[in-house]
Design a protein around this motif. Structure first.
Motif, PDB file in Angstrom:
ATOM      1  N   THR A 151       0.829  -1.207   0.000  1.00 59.61           N
ATOM      2  CA  THR A 151       0.000   0.000   0.000  1.00 59.61           C
ATOM      3  C   THR A 151       0.862   1.255   0.000  1.00 59.61           C
ATOM      4  OG1 THR A 151      -1.731  -1.167   1.207  1.00 59.61           O
ATOM      5  CG2 THR A 151      -1.823   1.239   1.218  1.00 59.61           C
ATOM      6  N   GLY A 152       1.861   1.266   0.863  1.00 64.38           N
ATOM      7  CA  GLY A 152       2.744   2.422   0.939  1.00 64.38           C
ATOM      8  C   GLY A 152       3.522   2.626  -0.338  1.00 64.38           C
ATOM      9  N   LEU A 153       4.032   1.544  -0.905  1.00 64.34           N
ATOM     10  CA  LEU A 153       4.793   1.636  -2.146  1.00 64.34           C
ATOM     11  C   LEU A 153       3.950   2.267  -3.247  1.00 64.34           C
ATOM     12  CD1 LEU A 153       7.167   0.988  -4.016  1.00 64.34           C
ATOM     13  CD2 LEU A 153       6.215  -1.326  -4.283  1.00 64.34           C
ATOM     14  N   LYS A 154       2.704   1.840  -3.369  1.00 66.67           N
ATOM     15  CA  LYS A 154       1.819   2.388  -4.397  1.00 66.67           C
ATOM     16  C   LYS A 154       1.563   3.876  -4.177  1.00 66.67           C
ATOM     17  CE  LYS A 154      -0.461  -2.074  -5.033  1.00 66.67           C
ATOM     18  NZ  LYS A 154      -1.693  -2.869  -4.762  1.00 66.67           N
ATOM     19  N   GLN A 155       1.462   4.283  -2.911  1.00 68.95           N
ATOM     20  CA  GLN A 155       1.233   5.697  -2.616  1.00 68.95           C
ATOM     21  C   GLN A 155       2.453   6.538  -2.976  1.00 68.95           C
ATOM     22  OE1 GLN A 155       0.164   5.631   1.529  1.00 68.95           O
ATOM     23  NE2 GLN A 155      -1.967   5.060   1.124  1.00 68.95           N
ATOM     24  N   VAL A 156       3.642   6.031  -2.687  1.00 67.43           N
ATOM     25  CA  VAL A 156       4.868   6.738  -3.040  1.00 67.43           C
ATOM     26  C   VAL A 156       4.993   6.839  -4.554  1.00 67.43           C
ATOM     27  CG1 VAL A 156       7.395   6.632  -2.985  1.00 67.43           C
ATOM     28  CG2 VAL A 156       6.084   6.095  -0.925  1.00 67.43           C
ATOM     29  N   GLN A 157       4.720   5.736  -5.248  1.00 64.55           N
ATOM     30  CA  GLN A 157       4.798   5.745  -6.712  1.00 64.55           C
ATOM     31  C   GLN A 157       3.793   6.725  -7.316  1.00 64.55           C
ATOM     32  OE1 GLN A 157       4.189   1.505  -7.228  1.00 64.55           O
ATOM     33  NE2 GLN A 157       6.357   1.162  -7.678  1.00 64.55           N
ATOM     34  N   ALA A 158       2.619   6.840  -6.690  1.00 65.12           N
ATOM     35  CA  ALA A 158       1.609   7.784  -7.183  1.00 65.12           C
ATOM     36  C   ALA A 158       2.070   9.227  -7.023  1.00 65.12           C
ATOM     37  CB  ALA A 158       0.289   7.566  -6.445  1.00 65.12           C
ATOM     38  N   ILE A 159       2.697   9.528  -5.889  1.00 65.17           N
ATOM     39  CA  ILE A 159       3.214  10.882  -5.670  1.00 65.17           C
ATOM     40  C   ILE A 159       4.238  11.233  -6.754  1.00 65.17           C
ATOM     41  CG2 ILE A 159       4.748  12.223  -4.165  1.00 65.17           C
ATOM     42  CD1 ILE A 159       3.270  11.011  -1.775  1.00 65.17           C
ATOM     43  N   LEU A 160       5.117  10.287  -7.059  1.00 66.53           N
ATOM     44  CA  LEU A 160       6.150  10.535  -8.061  1.00 66.53           C
ATOM     45  C   LEU A 160       5.552  10.647  -9.464  1.00 66.53           C
ATOM     46  CD1 LEU A 160       8.879   8.083  -6.710  1.00 66.53           C
ATOM     47  CD2 LEU A 160       8.968  10.580  -6.655  1.00 66.53           C
ATOM     48  N   ALA A 161       4.580   9.803  -9.726  1.00 63.29           N
ATOM     49  CA  ALA A 161       3.968   9.822 -11.069  1.00 63.29           C
ATOM     50  C   ALA A 161       3.172  11.100 -11.309  1.00 63.29           C
ATOM     51  CB  ALA A 161       3.073   8.601 -11.238  1.00 63.29           C
ATOM     52  N   LYS A 162       2.452  11.560 -10.288  1.00 63.99           N
ATOM     53  CA  LYS A 162       1.598  12.733 -10.413  1.00 63.99           C
ATOM     54  C   LYS A 162       2.337  14.035 -10.124  1.00 63.99           C
ATOM     55  CE  LYS A 162      -2.530  10.154  -9.004  1.00 63.99           C
ATOM     56  NZ  LYS A 162      -3.587   9.999  -7.952  1.00 63.99           N
ATOM     57  N   ARG A 163       3.569  13.905  -9.616  1.00 64.69           N
ATOM     58  CA  ARG A 163       4.359  15.078  -9.207  1.00 64.69           C
ATOM     59  C   ARG A 163       3.545  15.959  -8.258  1.00 64.69           C
ATOM     60  NH1 ARG A 163       9.026  16.247 -12.272  1.00 64.69           N
ATOM     61  NH2 ARG A 163       9.424  14.629 -13.830  1.00 64.69           N
ATOM     62  N   ASP A 164       3.088  15.337  -7.203  1.00 67.42           N
ATOM     63  CA  ASP A 164       2.259  16.010  -6.193  1.00 67.42           C
ATOM     64  C   ASP A 164       3.114  16.986  -5.390  1.00 67.42           C
ATOM     65  OD1 ASP A 164       0.628  16.786  -4.130  1.00 67.42           O
ATOM     66  OD2 ASP A 164       0.276  14.767  -3.341  1.00 67.42           O
ATOM     67  N   GLU A 165       3.007  18.268  -5.715  1.00 67.82           N
ATOM     68  CA  GLU A 165       3.850  19.278  -5.082  1.00 67.82           C
ATOM     69  C   GLU A 165       3.628  19.377  -3.574  1.00 67.82           C
ATOM     70  OE1 GLU A 165       6.328  21.171  -5.939  1.00 67.82           O
ATOM     71  OE2 GLU A 165       6.418  20.483  -8.024  1.00 67.82           O
ATOM     72  N   SER A 166       2.453  18.985  -3.089  1.00 72.52           N
ATOM     73  CA  SER A 166       2.219  19.055  -1.639  1.00 72.52           C
ATOM     74  C   SER A 166       3.127  18.092  -0.876  1.00 72.52           C
ATOM     75  CB  SER A 166       0.745  18.752  -1.328  1.00 72.52           C
ATOM     76  OG  SER A 166       0.415  17.408  -1.646  1.00 72.52           O
ATOM     77  N   ALA A 167       3.675  17.098  -1.567  1.00 78.80           N
ATOM     78  CA  ALA A 167       4.587  16.155  -0.917  1.00 78.80           C
ATOM     79  C   ALA A 167       5.996  16.721  -0.782  1.00 78.80           C
ATOM     80  CB  ALA A 167       4.633  14.844  -1.693  1.00 78.80           C
ATOM     81  N   THR A 168       6.257  17.866  -1.389  1.00 76.44           N
ATOM     82  CA  THR A 168       7.598  18.470  -1.317  1.00 76.44           C
ATOM     83  C   THR A 168       7.701  19.517  -0.213  1.00 76.44           C
ATOM     84  OG1 THR A 168       7.097  20.239  -2.900  1.00 76.44           O
ATOM     85  CG2 THR A 168       7.859  18.130  -3.797  1.00 76.44           C
TER      86      THR A 168
END
Length: 374
Positions: free
Chosen positions: A123-140
């Motif tokens: 589950t966590g891996l998929k969430q991390v991959q989604a952040i990278l794929a979508k370039r979710d700026e809130s994660a930065t």
């Protein structure tokens, strides 16, 4: 299965010391806690292990934060390697102190935010991959990152950023978003480490609670409760190593199976820190056992229990350090697997010696089991 020489010698030693420990346990029924020694032992656990451990952790997170920022400013193979080295150093520092899974570590989900493991369904891996794929700026940004899932803001997420699919982009401008996300994780870890250190350094906080058991103490009404908590740290941590760190990727020796293992279920497998982390856990436990002077809790005629516990710690640490290379390669190598056999077998014995022999000798009643959570 053919046993290696270290394993054979270890078993011979344990066969020799087991009768002595058993005799001591039978001679002291019920066991007796040295109550006069308890306050000093608890004080040393705090002053000589817990606080220094969190200081080391805080320094390691700050170093990783600095290296991560430098990687983003000047992406290159060299700065990536420096950041990865700082990550591995942080894993070592965390592995030593993560055994203190209580108090401030459990508040505000700090432990899970620092390390989300195991991730059984990815589950966590998929969430991390989604952040990278979508370039979710809130994660930065750390303020918004810490409000997200615990799985995307700790060591596991940062390991994927630094070592997972696409990590090679970190050596150039293409990896800018990935790098900024990794830096936000490093900053988040620095904040958590600082909070943990501050909680334990506060003179009127946890220190007097741990050092002075009393009827009006909110945690430890007497010395026996304090001793139970301290020994429980060791017992639960050895159980964690055996069942959560070793069993997922190497169930064979524990379950009597002969499968080739599941290397991708091993903690830190991408960065090659699996066995170094397990060795770090064991080294932290042995350090706590010795710097706190837990041997002093035992009656004089039961002190050899501490000797056998220390022998097991030393042997397990040495064996874990000799399991070299990527964990998939170790699982495929006959000699390396014999070392994993040894660790699996003797971790179970160490758990029994702490739980039954040591616990019984300091007066925990018959049938008491830390491992069962009683």
């Amino acid at each position: 299965m053919r046993l290696s020489l270290p394993l054979t010698l270890g078993l011979l030693f344990l066969a020799a010391v087991a009768p002595a420990a058993a005799q001591e346990g039978n001679a002291l029924s019920p066991g007796v806690l040295d109550e006069a020694a308890l306050p000093g032992v608890m004080a040393k656990a705090v002053d000589s292990f817990i606080i220094p451990g969190y200081r080391d952790l805080s320094q390691a997170t700050a170093e990783l934060d600095e290296k991560s920022a430098a990687l983003c400013a000047t992406p290159s193979a060299e700065t990536l390697e420096e950041t990865r080295s700082a990550f591995s150093d942080l894993v070592q520092k965390w592995s030593a102190i993560e055994i203190i899974r209580l108090g401030p570590a459990l508040e505000q989900n700090r432990f899970e935010r620092f390390l989300f493991y195991p991730d059984r369904k990815s589950t966590g891996l998929k969430q991390v991959q989604a952040i990278l794929a979508k370039r979710d700026e809130s994660a930065t940004k750390t303020d918004s990152l810490k409000t997200k899932s615990v799985a995307v803001q700790g060591l596991g997420a940062l390991e994927y950023v630094l070592y997972g699919t696409g990590a090679e982009t970190l050596t150039g401008t293409e990896g800018d978003f990935r790098c900024r996300y990794g830096t936000a994780i490093a900053q988040n870890l620095t904040t958590i480490a600082g909070e943990l250190l501050a909680a334990w350094e506060k003179p009127d906080g946890l220190q007097p609670v741990w050092k002075s058991p009393s009827p009006d103490n909110p945690l430890f009404r007497d010395n026996k409760e304090a001793a139970t908590e301290l020994l429980g740290v060791l017992v639960h941590s050895v159980e964690m190593i055996k069942d959560q760190r070793l069993r997922p990727f190497y169930g064979g020796a524990i379950d009597g199976k002969t499968d080739e293992g599941r290397p991708k279920l091993a903690i830190y497998w991408r960065s090659g820190n699996t066995m170094r982390s397990i060795a770090g856990n064991l080294r932290g436990l042995q350090t706590l056992f010795n710097v706190a002077g837990m041997e002093n809790l035992l009656p004089a005629d039961s002190r050899s229990i501490a000797g056998s516990v220390n022998f097991l710690f030393k042997t397990l640490i040495g064996t874990a350090e000799r399991v070299e290379g990527p964990i998939d390669a170790a699982l495929a190598d006959k000699k390396q697997r014999s070392r994993l056999d040894f660790i699996a077998l003797n971790a179970a014995d160490l758990l029994d010696r702490l739980n039954r022999d040591f616990g019984g000798a300091i007066g925990l009643g018959a049938g008491f089991s830390f491992a069962d959570g009683d």
